[in-house]
Write a protein that holds these residues in place. Sequence first.
Motif, PDB file in Angstrom:
ATOM      1  N   ASN A 173       0.613  -1.337  -0.062  1.00 43.16           N
ATOM      2  CA  ASN A 173      -0.042   0.056   0.131  1.00 43.16           C
ATOM      3  C   ASN A 173       0.971   1.184   0.022  1.00 43.16           C
ATOM      4  O   ASN A 173       0.509   2.284  -0.446  1.00 43.16           O
ATOM      5  N   ARG A 189      -1.491   2.176  -7.834  1.00 48.18           N
ATOM      6  CA  ARG A 189      -2.673   1.411  -8.339  1.00 48.18           C
ATOM      7  C   ARG A 189      -3.064   1.955  -9.637  1.00 48.18           C
ATOM      8  O   ARG A 189      -3.294   3.183  -9.684  1.00 48.18           O
ATOM      9  N   GLN A 244      -6.077  -2.042  -9.065  1.00 49.72           N
ATOM     10  CA  GLN A 244      -5.106  -3.135  -8.547  1.00 49.72           C
ATOM     11  C   GLN A 244      -3.654  -2.610  -8.623  1.00 49.72           C
ATOM     12  O   GLN A 244      -3.513  -1.578  -9.181  1.00 49.72           O
ATOM     13  N   TYR A 245      -2.683  -3.301  -8.089  1.00 45.34           N
ATOM     14  CA  TYR A 245      -1.535  -2.835  -7.863  1.00 45.34           C
ATOM     15  C   TYR A 245      -0.603  -2.509  -9.261  1.00 45.34           C
ATOM     16  O   TYR A 245      -0.680  -3.562 -10.272  1.00 45.34           O
ATOM     17  N   GLU A 246      -0.196  -1.786  -9.697  1.00 49.84           N
ATOM     18  CA  GLU A 246       0.511  -1.241 -10.920  1.00 49.84           C
ATOM     19  C   GLU A 246       1.763  -2.403 -10.785  1.00 49.84           C
ATOM     20  O   GLU A 246       2.619  -2.910  -9.941  1.00 49.84           O
TER      21      GLU A 246
END
Length: 560
Positions: free
Chosen positions: A81, A86, A91-93
């Motif tokens: 985090n 994101r 979603q996470y890059e």
Amino acid sequence: MHQHSLATEVITMAEFGDVISALGEFGLYQKLLILLLSLPLLLNPFQMIGQVFMVVEVPHHCDTSWILAVGPNLTQEEQLNLTLPRDADGQYEQCSMYSPVDWDLDSILTYGLNATQKCSSGWVYPSAEPPSLLTEFDLVCDRTVLNDISQSIYMAGLLVGAMFFGMLSDRIGRRPVFLICVLLQGVFGLAVAFVPHFYVYMAIRCVVGAAVSGIMITVVSLATEWVGISFRPKSVLIAHTAFAIGQMMVAGLSYGIRNWRLLEIAGSAPMFALFFYIWVLPESARWLVTKGRMEEAKKLLQKAAATNKRSLPAGLLEQLEPEKQTKSGSLLDLFRKRHLRKVTLIMLCVWFADSIVYYGLGLSVTSFGLDIYLTQLAFGAVELPARLCLIFLLEWFGRKKVQAILLMLAGLMCLILTGIPEDQPVAITVLAIIGKFTATAAFSVSYVYAAELFPTVVRQTGVGLCSTLARVAGILAPLIIPLDKYHRAIPMAIFGSIPVLVSLSCILLPETRGVDLPDDTGAGQTPAQNEKTVEFSKGDTKEEEADLEKGNCRSSESKL
């Protein structure tokens, strides 16, 4: 070479057809030979498309363990985090991270991180995933292109092998080249499993590609030169069915073995079981005759007759004695004579079109939207009937019509795919499988057709040159696929338009159904060329020229 000598050689080869008829056009000997030629083709598909299953996409993100130096008690979720931006879907890059800073944890929590950059310390992958080429060599983000480049380098190996082993086979024989290629594929295929670096992987795969190519083109000559006229398509296509079965085996093997190094060993090690070929694989008797190695040819022909439980008529083998040894053919011979030049140029285009659509569809298997293992199994399954049905189609309709129609259909399937929405994966996959069916069949026709069009003295050189152009297309295919990032229809539009255009040029090719194999580059000369030859030949007469025309065994339909 004098006209009289040339006439003698043509008559000699017409008698070779008589010998094949006498010993059996497709007896037990030839069937065992086709079986021997088929076994390596079971393993070739693994080298061709195995990499597709070693680079399966998995979730990944940048390695941001730098923050643990100031916050060692952070949970994984808290770490991600704080350090990963994101995307629009929340979603996470996968390919970017917040730039590391020299702050303490409280400052990071208070102010947050804003500046982003590309991954600088590698990537993190799910720990449960078995090692793949993608995870071991980080073929993600900016490095994704290395996967496509490596496929193109493999295709470059196919290109080098087609050209080098094709010419070598016409010079030293089909058998030694076949054995050399089996050894190379086994040794270097196994070596791939132990590479420490991706660039080493690419270099070794290039050698494997050369060996695979050598095997593929040598199978064509050995399969066609040992059988009678009507069995030529059957011999090549039966051998090629092993390639289709091999494709289905690739799907099952890669589904069961997810560790890429173990998968590579499983796909390459069986090649070592074929080393007994050194004692059992015969040379092409037809090639031996063209080289003047008559005693070796006679021994092989007698052995073949004995295996087929046939007896050769007395004196038939003695008639094979040529007046003088046939000159070795060269690459330039394919372009010196007008009839060969036209055939060569058209077949080069045909093989290029075959390859661009075949590999374009085969390497796009991950983008059709369904399970890649099932799709590959379907691709392999559809190649089996595609090759088998040709045995009948080529005898009923001839080579020229079947080649043109199949090429056009393969191209049309790709063009239709450009208009199918992405949310229709079933429709896309069905059309792709139909395209694969017709592309496979078109490619198989080309192998049969090329072997029948090129004379024995340059058959491997001609097939090798055609295969070289096919490999140029193979090199380009993986580089065309990434163009879908500009528009998803671009790759399939390219893969479809080329075969449609090339199919029209097949009209200019001669028909070879029911025609004996040519052996010398003089076969098929135009009258004008024959007259030129006569001018430089002492003692030759118009009657001898007419005899030569009859001896060519070329039907009026097949003349250019």
